[in-house]
Design a protein around this motif. Structure first.
Motif, PDB file in Angstrom:
ATOM      1  N   TYR A  94       0.845  -1.189   0.000  1.00  0.00           N
ATOM      2  CA  TYR A  94       0.000   0.000   0.000  1.00  0.00           C
ATOM      3  C   TYR A  94       0.879   1.236   0.000  1.00  0.00           C
ATOM      4  O   TYR A  94       2.021   1.206   0.455  1.00  0.00           O
ATOM      5  N   ASP A  95       0.346   2.318  -0.550  1.00  0.00           N
ATOM      6  CA  ASP A  95       1.050   3.598  -0.577  1.00  0.00           C
ATOM      7  C   ASP A  95       0.653   4.427   0.624  1.00  0.00           C
ATOM      8  O   ASP A  95      -0.506   4.400   1.058  1.00  0.00           O
ATOM      9  N   PHE A  96       1.614   5.179   1.154  1.00  0.00           N
ATOM     10  CA  PHE A  96       1.310   6.138   2.210  1.00  0.00           C
ATOM     11  C   PHE A  96       0.532   7.311   1.634  1.00  0.00           C
ATOM     12  O   PHE A  96       0.649   7.613   0.439  1.00  0.00           O
ATOM     13  N   PRO A  97      -0.216   8.019   2.483  1.00  0.00           N
ATOM     14  CA  PRO A  97      -0.864   9.253   2.014  1.00  0.00           C
ATOM     15  C   PRO A  97       0.195  10.323   1.764  1.00  0.00           C
ATOM     16  O   PRO A  97       1.332  10.196   2.240  1.00  0.00           O
ATOM     17  N   PRO A  98      -0.136  11.384   1.025  1.00  0.00           N
ATOM     18  CA  PRO A  98       0.834  12.465   0.804  1.00  0.00           C
ATOM     19  C   PRO A  98       1.367  12.988   2.144  1.00  0.00           C
ATOM     20  O   PRO A  98       0.622  13.095   3.116  1.00  0.00           O
ATOM     21  N   TYR A  99       2.671  13.304   2.180  1.00  0.00           N
ATOM     22  CA  TYR A  99       3.315  13.715   3.421  1.00  0.00           C
ATOM     23  C   TYR A  99       4.316  14.832   3.140  1.00  0.00           C
ATOM     24  O   TYR A  99       5.134  14.710   2.238  1.00  0.00           O
ATOM     25  N   ASP A 100       4.234  15.905   3.918  1.00  0.00           N
ATOM     26  CA  ASP A 100       5.190  17.004   3.724  1.00  0.00           C
ATOM     27  C   ASP A 100       5.825  17.449   5.039  1.00  0.00           C
ATOM     28  O   ASP A 100       6.256  18.584   5.177  1.00  0.00           O
ATOM     29  N   GLY A 101       5.893  16.512   5.999  1.00  0.00           N
ATOM     30  CA  GLY A 101       6.492  16.814   7.291  1.00  0.00           C
ATOM     31  C   GLY A 101       7.992  16.565   7.294  1.00  0.00           C
ATOM     32  O   GLY A 101       8.627  16.566   6.235  1.00  0.00           O
TER      33      GLY A 101
END
Length: 168
Positions: free
Chosen positions: A84-91
């Motif tokens: 599965y792919d992670f959700p978008p992340y910009d942290g």
């Protein structure tokens, strides 16, 4: 770096079945990273990363112990690789969501042979912080509705693959 260029993190998941055919699920700590994106969808089965060169079945037993304290478990079966792919992340770029596209998992069905008193998700083990603040036994076919949406397809596949071990 676009998420498509990132690797998947090798991972194992554990469906621990009790004598009644229910699976162990843990309730993730509220502040445990950006993966928890909707309230009420913070339950999951134990899972975790595989160390370099580690045998996958050994990794499943280690992760189960680290996250729940359980050592009393027998092997029942396993799935093929699921992802599965992670959700978008910009942290922070040090977080696993920044380093990996998602998780590539092999799931293991195990039969719990101990007593419920053995289950202790709050004690840190192997220097790993506790991930769960509560646990319970649940019907495998209900777990998909309790996890974050980006994990649901994998959980559906796990439920289908391990249905023969579950109570209905």
């Amino acid at each position: 770096m676009s998420s498509n260029n990132k690797p998947y993190r090798p991972n194992v998941g554990i469906a621990l079945f009790n004598a009644d055919g229910l699976v162990l699920i843990g309730h993730r700590f509220r502040g445990d990273g950006p993966e928890i994106i909707l309230p009420g969808l913070d339950w999951q089965m134990p899972q975790g990363g595989v160390d370099e060169g580690e045998n996958l079945r050994d990794a499943a037993m280690r992760e189960l112990w680290e996250e729940t304290g359980v050592k009393s478990a027998e092997y029942l079966g396993e799935t093929d690789w699921l992802a599965y792919d992670f959700p978008p992340y910009d942290g922070p770029q040090t977080h696993r969501l920044a380093k990996f596209r998602g998780q590539r998992q092999k799931w293991f069905a195990l039969r719990f042979t101990g007593r419920d008193e053995e289950i202790d998700p709050l004690t840190p083990r192997n220097g790993q912080p506790a991930e769960f603040d509560a646990w319970r036994w649940e019907r495998l076919d209900r777990v998909t509705d309790l996890v974050v949406p980006f994990r649901r397809e994998v959980y559906r596949a796990v439920a289908q693959h391990f249905a023969r071990f579950a109570s209905h």
